[in-house]
Design an enzyme around this catalytic site. Structure first.
Site, PDB file in Angstrom:
ATOM      1  CG  HIS A  62      14.709 -26.242 -33.683  1.00  0.00           C
ATOM      2  ND1 HIS A  62      15.432 -27.384 -33.179  1.00  0.00           N
ATOM      3  CD2 HIS A  62      14.867 -25.446 -32.858  1.00  0.00           C
ATOM      4  CE1 HIS A  62      16.129 -26.743 -32.140  1.00  0.00           C
ATOM      5  NE2 HIS A  62      15.726 -25.590 -31.964  1.00  0.00           N
ATOM      6  CG  ASP A  64      15.333 -28.150 -39.055  1.00  0.00           C
ATOM      7  OD1 ASP A  64      14.927 -27.608 -38.018  1.00  0.00           O
ATOM      8  OD2 ASP A  64      16.195 -29.326 -39.127  1.00  0.00           O
TER       9      ASP A  64
END
Ligand SMILES: [Zn+2]
Ligand SMILES: [Zn+2]
Length: 300
Positions: A62, A64
């Site tokens: 992901h 982030d």
């Protein structure tokens, strides 16, 4: 051994919390766990040094947790890194970096080894420490990590050594390593006469992003410090379950079940303008808990 929470937010950066990145400083080397997009700026703001980077562990792909990686690897070229660097992460990480290299957005002039993890267990070992990985319960493949120092030699009793007339020099090093030595006057000195019992190694576990699950308990068992995600509060328990995340109380329950000594909460959703509510919810379950801020330092 010190831990730096460089980025403690979930999903997207805010003025107060950057996306996920945590650095472990161990005897002069730096190990980075996740690479949120502000990781370079946060490293510049910390006392950590580029040149000391030993290995990077990406939990999952992901953004982030990942978008800072290409930039960081590129900067290590700009600062003339020559030493090899290992990057561990899920399957797909090689392809992600290959595209950056192929389109020339990234240029690397040091030996880079990317290791895609396919099974749990030991992934890195030296004379002094071991790093283990285990699968977490997220919505895409995700790995947690545990850094475990091997038992350390006992403390050298300097005044006793002086009283016994042990000279400064290689004899002392032998004794610290647990070996007996014969002094120039013929006396045999056992290590146990001047060195205390060996001390347990220090340990740290990194668990995000994840639902509470048995694998977290197995990976983090008994560590001195566990960094665990706490994206939500108890009012969003159903969302946490649906999106593969934990509430603060979930994280605290994992800490209790793993028998860890201390818990640090991170990956805090931007919806909590006052995240102290998360800390209170966790404390009800596991008292030895702190809520991380960006650039906070935790000695281990
Ligand atoms: Zn995340
Ligand atoms: Zn995620």
């Amino acid at each position: 051994m010190r831990l730096f929470t460089l980025g403690t937010g979930a999903g997207r950066p805010t003025l107060h919390r950057h996306t996920s990145a945590t650095a472990l400083e161990y005897e002069g080397e730096v190990f980075l766990f996740d690479c949120g997009e502000s990781v370079q700026l946060q490293l510049v703001r910390s006392p950590l040094k580029w040149g000391k980077m030993r290995a990077i562990f990406v939990g999952h792909l992901h953004g982030d947790h990942l978008f800072g990686l290409p930039g960081l690897l590129g900067t290590l070229s700009l600062v003339d890194r020559k030493e090899p660097l290992q990057v561990f992460g899920p399957v797909g990480l090689k392809e992600y970096l290959r595209v950056h290299l192929e389109i020339k957005s990234l240029w690397i002039n040091y030996p880079l080894e990317v290791i895609e993890i396919e099974k749990p267990g030991l992934i890195l070992e030296t004379e002094r420490y071991q790093v283990f990985t285990g699968p977490l319960g997220h919505i895409i493949p995700c790995w947690g990590y545990a850094f475990r120092e091997k038992p350390r030699p006992g403390v050298f009793n300097d005044s006793k050594a002086r009283a016994l007339g042990i000279p400064e020099g290689p004899e002392r090093m032998e004794l610290v390593q647990g070996r007996s030595v014969t002094l120039p006057d013929g006396r045999l000195i056992q290590a146990s006469e001047v060195v205390g019992p060996s001390r347990p190694g220090r340990s740290f576990a990194y668990c995000l992003d994840t639902r509470p699950c048995e694998e977290v308990v197995a990976l983090a068992r008994g560590v001195d410090l566990m960094v665990h995600e706490a994206t939500f509060g108890r009012e969003l328990q159903a969302d946490a379950q649906q999106w593969g995340h934990s509430t603060a109380a979930d994280a605290a329950r994992m800490a209790r079940e793993s028998g860890v000594k201390r818990l640090v909460l991170t990956h805090i959703s931007q919806r909590y303008s006052d995240p102290q509510v998360l800390l209170h919810e966790a404390k009800e379950v596991f008292p030895e808990v702190e809520l991380a801020e960006d650039l906070q330092v935790f000695p281990v």
